[in-house]
Write an enzyme that holds these catalytic residues in place. Structure first.
Site, PDB file in Angstrom:
ATOM      1  N   CYS A 120       7.099 -47.589  33.755  1.00 18.71           N
ATOM      2  CA  CYS A 120       8.044 -47.296  33.287  1.00 18.71           C
ATOM      3  C   CYS A 120       9.001 -46.436  33.570  1.00 18.71           C
ATOM      4  CB  CYS A 120       6.982 -46.377  32.308  1.00 18.71           C
ATOM      5  SG  CYS A 120       7.830 -46.628  30.615  1.00 18.71           S
ATOM      6  N   LYS A 195      -1.684 -48.318  23.522  1.00 16.20           N
ATOM      7  CA  LYS A 195      -1.229 -47.718  23.380  1.00 16.20           C
ATOM      8  C   LYS A 195       0.067 -46.950  22.487  1.00 16.20           C
ATOM      9  CE  LYS A 195       2.456 -44.398  25.891  1.00 16.20           C
ATOM     10  NZ  LYS A 195       3.072 -44.551  27.812  1.00 16.20           N
ATOM     11  N   LYS A 248      -5.343 -45.646  25.272  1.00 20.16           N
ATOM     12  CA  LYS A 248      -4.954 -44.260  25.243  1.00 20.16           C
ATOM     13  C   LYS A 248      -3.813 -44.001  24.572  1.00 20.16           C
ATOM     14  CE  LYS A 248      -0.690 -41.851  27.814  1.00 20.16           C
ATOM     15  NZ  LYS A 248       0.107 -42.124  28.955  1.00 20.16           N
TER      16      LYS A 248
HETATM   17  C1  PBG Z   1       5.844 -43.011  29.214  1.00 22.61           C
HETATM   18  C2  PBG Z   1       3.998 -42.404  29.441  1.00 22.61           C
HETATM   19  C3  PBG Z   1       3.558 -41.081  28.521  1.00 22.61           C
HETATM   20  C4  PBG Z   1       2.342 -40.843  29.632  1.00 22.61           C
HETATM   21  C5  PBG Z   1       2.293 -41.865  30.665  1.00 22.61           C
HETATM   22  N1  PBG Z   1       3.393 -42.699  30.664  1.00 22.61           N
HETATM   23  C6  PBG Z   1       3.620 -40.001  27.684  1.00 22.61           C
HETATM   24  C7  PBG Z   1       4.189 -40.497  26.873  1.00 22.61           C
HETATM   25  O1  PBG Z   1       4.868 -42.123  26.553  1.00 22.61           O
HETATM   26  O2  PBG Z   1       6.231 -40.384  25.988  1.00 22.61           O
HETATM   27  C8  PBG Z   1       1.769 -39.316  28.100  1.00 22.61           C
HETATM   28  C9  PBG Z   1       0.293 -39.084  29.426  1.00 22.61           C
HETATM   29  C10 PBG Z   1      -0.454 -37.921  29.190  1.00 22.61           C
HETATM   30  O3  PBG Z   1      -0.413 -37.684  27.990  1.00 22.61           O
HETATM   31  O4  PBG Z   1      -1.042 -36.956  29.831  1.00 22.61           O
HETATM   32  N2  PBG Z   1       5.397 -44.254  29.511  1.00 22.61           N
HETATM   33 ZN    ZN Z   2       7.933 -44.441  29.084  1.00 27.73          ZN
END
Ligand code: PBG
Ligand code: ZN
Length: 325
Positions: A120, A195, A248
């Site tokens: 990401c 997600k 998630k």
């Molecule tokens: C970012 C990402 C996030 C998490 C994993 N990768 C957070 C978001 O989308 O802001 C969340 C993991 C967690 O809360 O433990 N792409």
């Molecule tokens: Zn991200």
């Protein structure tokens, strides 16, 4: 033929019979442990909202890795906190970037540990969004171009598996093509397929320094109210070549986990996210719950719902509990 012939309590009489009829057993083999690696030196910084979870610099992280290996955990999921952020998150494809160096360090010193990378941009962009901005929104296809570069550099550094978490359309197909055309046909993809735009990510954003500077992620992450859409997302990702799909967060989405389990036949992962961890830790610290028991019950519920793999900040504690009771 009910009572008195049928007495379900017979099979609950003692721990031996309960073990024999137990339907779900959590094991260390199910777990992936996330690790935050920060560019810099001599860093072991506890994340205030996530007790016992740290940001590590590469010169200190062996302390953590040795424990992970000694507990026989199979895999880690790496998140990087770079010293350099810019508009597009170019450190994500820098050969000397924080994640690339971390992968090389781990594969050299702990070859048996399976290294999965988060794919990401939000920790690497100055604005904190998960890709390239255009008109105040993340541009899907421009972001895919950079994702190509990012996954190739992860694979070159030695990543065992890549896990795209940005919820860009077509990302799995893009990654599969990029890896296959660069000699990495055997590197699997774990797709963050369903997600959700969740408030349970709050503590993570503090941990990874990835809070969006404006707005939110609702134009790319899913609406928490949607169920059927998750099945469409998973179907697309499998068609595009995902080896493992993910839901998630986990706890507020156990119904989604079960739906996917019942409808598809690929390994399913669930991410027990930061906010889910922090709530249990906080209540435990207050003395309001038995933290260890709630941890085990919670993770068992995620597996019972249908997850084959659980990504969790509790991984080390679960491994210790399974070992020592
Ligand atoms: C970012 C990402 C996030 C998490 C994993 N990768 C957070 C978001 O989308 O802001 C969340 C993991 C967690 O809360 O433990 N792409
Ligand atoms: Zn991200």
């Amino acid at each position: 033929m009910g009572f008195p012939v049928n007495r379900p309590r017979r099979l609950r009489k003692n721990e031996s019979i309960r073990r024999l009829v137990r339907e779900t057993n959590l094991t260390v083999d199910d777990l992936i442990y996330p690790i935050f690696i920060e560019d810099g030196e001599n860093i072991k910084k506890e994340i205030p909202s996530m007790p016992d979870i740290y940001r590590w610099s590469l010169d200190r992280v062996d302390e953590e890795l040795e424990e992970v290996v000694s507990l026989n955990l199979p895999a880690v999921l790496l998140f990087g906190i770079p010293s350099h952020k810019d508009e597009v998150g170019s450190d994500t494809w820098n050969e000397e970037g924080i994640i690339q160096r971390a992968i090389r360090h781990i594969k050299k010193n702990y070859p048996q540990l399976y290294v999965i990378t988060d794919v990401c941009f939000c920790e690497y962009t100055s604005h904190g969004h998960c890709g390239v901005l255009h008109n105040h929104d993340v541009d899907n296809d421009l972001t895919l171009e950079n994702t190509r570069k990012q996954v190739i550099s992860h694979a070159k550094a030695g990543a065992d598996m890549v896990a795209p978490s940005g919820m860009m359309d077509g990302v799995v197909k893009t990654i599969r093509e990029a890896l296959d055309s660069s000699g990495f046909k055997d590197v699997p993809i774990m797709a963050y397929s369903a997600k959700y735009a969740s408030s349970y990510y709050g503590p993570f954003r503090e941990a990874a320094d990835s809070t969006p500077a404006f707005g939110d992620r609702r134009t790319y992450q899913m609406d928490p109210a949607n169920r059927l859409e998750a099945l469409r997302e998973v179907k697309l990702d499998i068609e595009e070549g995902a080896d493992i799909v993910m839901v998630k967060p986990a706890l507020s989405y156990l119904d989604i986990i079960r739906d996917i389990k019942n409808n598809f036949n690929v390994p399913l992962a669930a991410y027990n996210v930061s906010g889910e961890y922090s709530m249990i830790k906080a209540a435990g610290k207050m003395g309001w719950i038995d933290e260890k028991k709630v941890m085990m019950e919670t993770l068992t519920s995620i597996k019972r719902a249908g997850a084959d793999i659980i990504i969790t900040y509790f991984a080390k504690e679960v491994a210790k509990t399974l070992k020592n009771g």
